[in-house]
Design a protein around this motif. Sequence first.
Motif, PDB file in Angstrom:
ATOM      1  N   UNK A 103      -0.965   7.907  -8.539  1.00  0.00           N
ATOM      2  CA  UNK A 103      -0.680   7.338  -7.226  1.00  0.00           C
ATOM      3  C   UNK A 103      -1.930   6.599  -6.743  1.00  0.00           C
ATOM      4  N   UNK A 104      -1.742   5.378  -6.281  1.00  0.00           N
ATOM      5  CA  UNK A 104      -2.861   4.580  -5.786  1.00  0.00           C
ATOM      6  C   UNK A 104      -3.433   3.609  -6.799  1.00  0.00           C
ATOM      7  N   UNK A 105      -3.046   3.721  -8.077  1.00  0.00           N
ATOM      8  CA  UNK A 105      -3.505   2.763  -9.092  1.00  0.00           C
ATOM      9  C   UNK A 105      -2.888   1.391  -8.824  1.00  0.00           C
ATOM     10  N   UNK A 106      -3.667   0.340  -9.032  1.00  0.00           N
ATOM     11  CA  UNK A 106      -3.145  -1.024  -8.915  1.00  0.00           C
ATOM     12  C   UNK A 106      -2.232  -1.294 -10.103  1.00  0.00           C
ATOM     13  N   UNK A 107      -1.012  -1.778  -9.824  1.00  0.00           N
ATOM     14  CA  UNK A 107      -0.057  -2.080 -10.891  1.00  0.00           C
ATOM     15  C   UNK A 107       0.145  -3.582 -11.076  1.00  0.00           C
ATOM     16  N   UNK A 108      -0.176  -4.372 -10.040  1.00  0.00           N
ATOM     17  CA  UNK A 108      -0.080  -5.826 -10.138  1.00  0.00           C
ATOM     18  C   UNK A 108      -0.711  -6.442  -8.895  1.00  0.00           C
ATOM     19  N   UNK A 109      -0.751  -7.759  -8.866  1.00  0.00           N
ATOM     20  CA  UNK A 109      -1.209  -8.503  -7.695  1.00  0.00           C
ATOM     21  C   UNK A 109      -0.077  -9.403  -7.236  1.00  0.00           C
ATOM     22  N   UNK A 110      -0.006  -9.648  -5.932  1.00  0.00           N
ATOM     23  CA  UNK A 110       0.931 -10.635  -5.405  1.00  0.00           C
ATOM     24  C   UNK A 110       0.120 -11.657  -4.641  1.00  0.00           C
ATOM     25  N   UNK A 111       0.277 -12.911  -5.054  1.00  0.00           N
ATOM     26  CA  UNK A 111      -0.418 -14.002  -4.376  1.00  0.00           C
ATOM     27  C   UNK A 111       0.470 -14.532  -3.264  1.00  0.00           C
ATOM     28  N   UNK A 112      -0.094 -14.577  -2.068  1.00  0.00           N
ATOM     29  CA  UNK A 112       0.572 -15.168  -0.917  1.00  0.00           C
ATOM     30  C   UNK A 112      -0.489 -15.905  -0.125  1.00  0.00           C
ATOM     31  N   UNK A 113      -0.268 -17.169   0.113  1.00  0.00           N
ATOM     32  CA  UNK A 113      -1.215 -17.988   0.875  1.00  0.00           C
ATOM     33  C   UNK A 113      -2.600 -17.998   0.239  1.00  0.00           C
ATOM     34  N   UNK A 114      -2.650 -18.108  -1.077  1.00  0.00           N
ATOM     35  CA  UNK A 114      -3.884 -18.171  -1.861  1.00  0.00           C
ATOM     36  C   UNK A 114      -4.736 -16.907  -1.728  1.00  0.00           C
ATOM     37  N   UNK A 115      -4.099 -15.811  -1.332  1.00  0.00           N
ATOM     38  CA  UNK A 115      -4.762 -14.514  -1.258  1.00  0.00           C
ATOM     39  C   UNK A 115      -4.056 -13.572  -2.228  1.00  0.00           C
ATOM     40  N   UNK A 116      -4.846 -12.880  -3.058  1.00  0.00           N
ATOM     41  CA  UNK A 116      -4.289 -11.950  -4.032  1.00  0.00           C
ATOM     42  C   UNK A 116      -4.298 -10.549  -3.436  1.00  0.00           C
ATOM     43  N   UNK A 117      -3.113  -9.975  -3.295  1.00  0.00           N
ATOM     44  CA  UNK A 117      -2.935  -8.673  -2.666  1.00  0.00           C
ATOM     45  C   UNK A 117      -2.571  -7.635  -3.729  1.00  0.00           C
ATOM     46  N   UNK A 118      -3.372  -6.574  -3.868  1.00  0.00           N
ATOM     47  CA  UNK A 118      -3.042  -5.552  -4.864  1.00  0.00           C
ATOM     48  C   UNK A 118      -1.811  -4.750  -4.440  1.00  0.00           C
ATOM     49  N   UNK A 119      -0.979  -4.411  -5.422  1.00  0.00           N
ATOM     50  CA  UNK A 119       0.172  -3.543  -5.193  1.00  0.00           C
ATOM     51  C   UNK A 119      -0.143  -2.244  -5.922  1.00  0.00           C
ATOM     52  N   UNK A 120      -0.061  -1.139  -5.202  1.00  0.00           N
ATOM     53  CA  UNK A 120      -0.454   0.167  -5.728  1.00  0.00           C
ATOM     54  C   UNK A 120       0.771   1.010  -6.103  1.00  0.00           C
ATOM     55  N   UNK A 121       0.578   1.884  -7.074  1.00  0.00           N
ATOM     56  CA  UNK A 121       1.624   2.838  -7.456  1.00  0.00           C
ATOM     57  C   UNK A 121       1.822   3.814  -6.299  1.00  0.00           C
ATOM     58  N   UNK A 122       3.063   4.090  -5.965  1.00  0.00           N
ATOM     59  CA  UNK A 122       3.365   5.004  -4.862  1.00  0.00           C
ATOM     60  C   UNK A 122       3.415   6.458  -5.310  1.00  0.00           C
ATOM     61  N   UNK A 123       3.396   6.668  -6.636  1.00  0.00           N
ATOM     62  CA  UNK A 123       3.411   8.036  -7.152  1.00  0.00           C
ATOM     63  C   UNK A 123       2.833   8.031  -8.566  1.00  0.00           C
ATOM     64  N   UNK A 124       2.512   9.208  -9.051  1.00  0.00           N
ATOM     65  CA  UNK A 124       2.025   9.339 -10.427  1.00  0.00           C
ATOM     66  C   UNK A 124       3.211   9.459 -11.370  1.00  0.00           C
ATOM     67  N   UNK A 125       3.014   9.011 -12.597  1.00  0.00           N
ATOM     68  CA  UNK A 125       4.078   9.126 -13.591  1.00  0.00           C
ATOM     69  C   UNK A 125       3.898   8.130 -14.719  1.00  0.00           C
ATOM     70  N   UNK A 126       4.971   7.949 -15.476  1.00  0.00           N
ATOM     71  CA  UNK A 126       4.959   7.056 -16.634  1.00  0.00           C
ATOM     72  C   UNK A 126       5.720   5.774 -16.282  1.00  0.00           C
ATOM     73  N   UNK A 127       5.128   4.629 -16.612  1.00  0.00           N
ATOM     74  CA  UNK A 127       5.781   3.340 -16.384  1.00  0.00           C
ATOM     75  C   UNK A 127       6.890   3.200 -17.430  1.00  0.00           C
TER      76      UNK A 127
END
Length: 155
Positions: free
Chosen positions: A110-134
């Motif tokens: 939980x809390x690990x960065x899984x990807x980035x989302x670019x919006x308005x030339x800003x890269x926003x990290x998206x974090x895992x909401x729980x622990x587990x296997x992808x």
Amino acid sequence: MSNSIDTKVISKLAEILDKNQLTGLKYEDDSCKISLSRDCRGCVPVCETVAETPAAQSLSAPEQTTEAISKVEDYTNSPNAVKSPMVGVVYLSSNPTSPNYVKEGDNVSAGDTVCLIEAMKTFNPVKAHKSGKVTKVLVETGDPIEYGEPIIIIE
């Protein structure tokens, strides 16, 4: 040629739609019309934009395959889905030469960065909401993403 639409406006409209549990919302200014409506199957905001310029009207968006649409719909209400917090473009790694943050089969906390989302030339990290296997990665680098759309499934 691309139609520049302020993603902050779309995000704010989606937030208003969600917060007030509206079924639809329309916004119009001199350069564009934006129509948001809830998808009755999953109650996810869906965004359509209609450009006013004749050049933009002649452009057509690529059609999604039925398989791609159903893949996302299958996980829309899943508690295991990491969902997009905003409208933007997905990046699975920090740069083109780096490995992806996660891939199918990886274990995340939980809390690990899984990807980035670019919006308005800003890269926003998206974090895992729980622990587990992808178990599924539902997007690819460069894919446009909407608010609430599932990105990754963690079991």
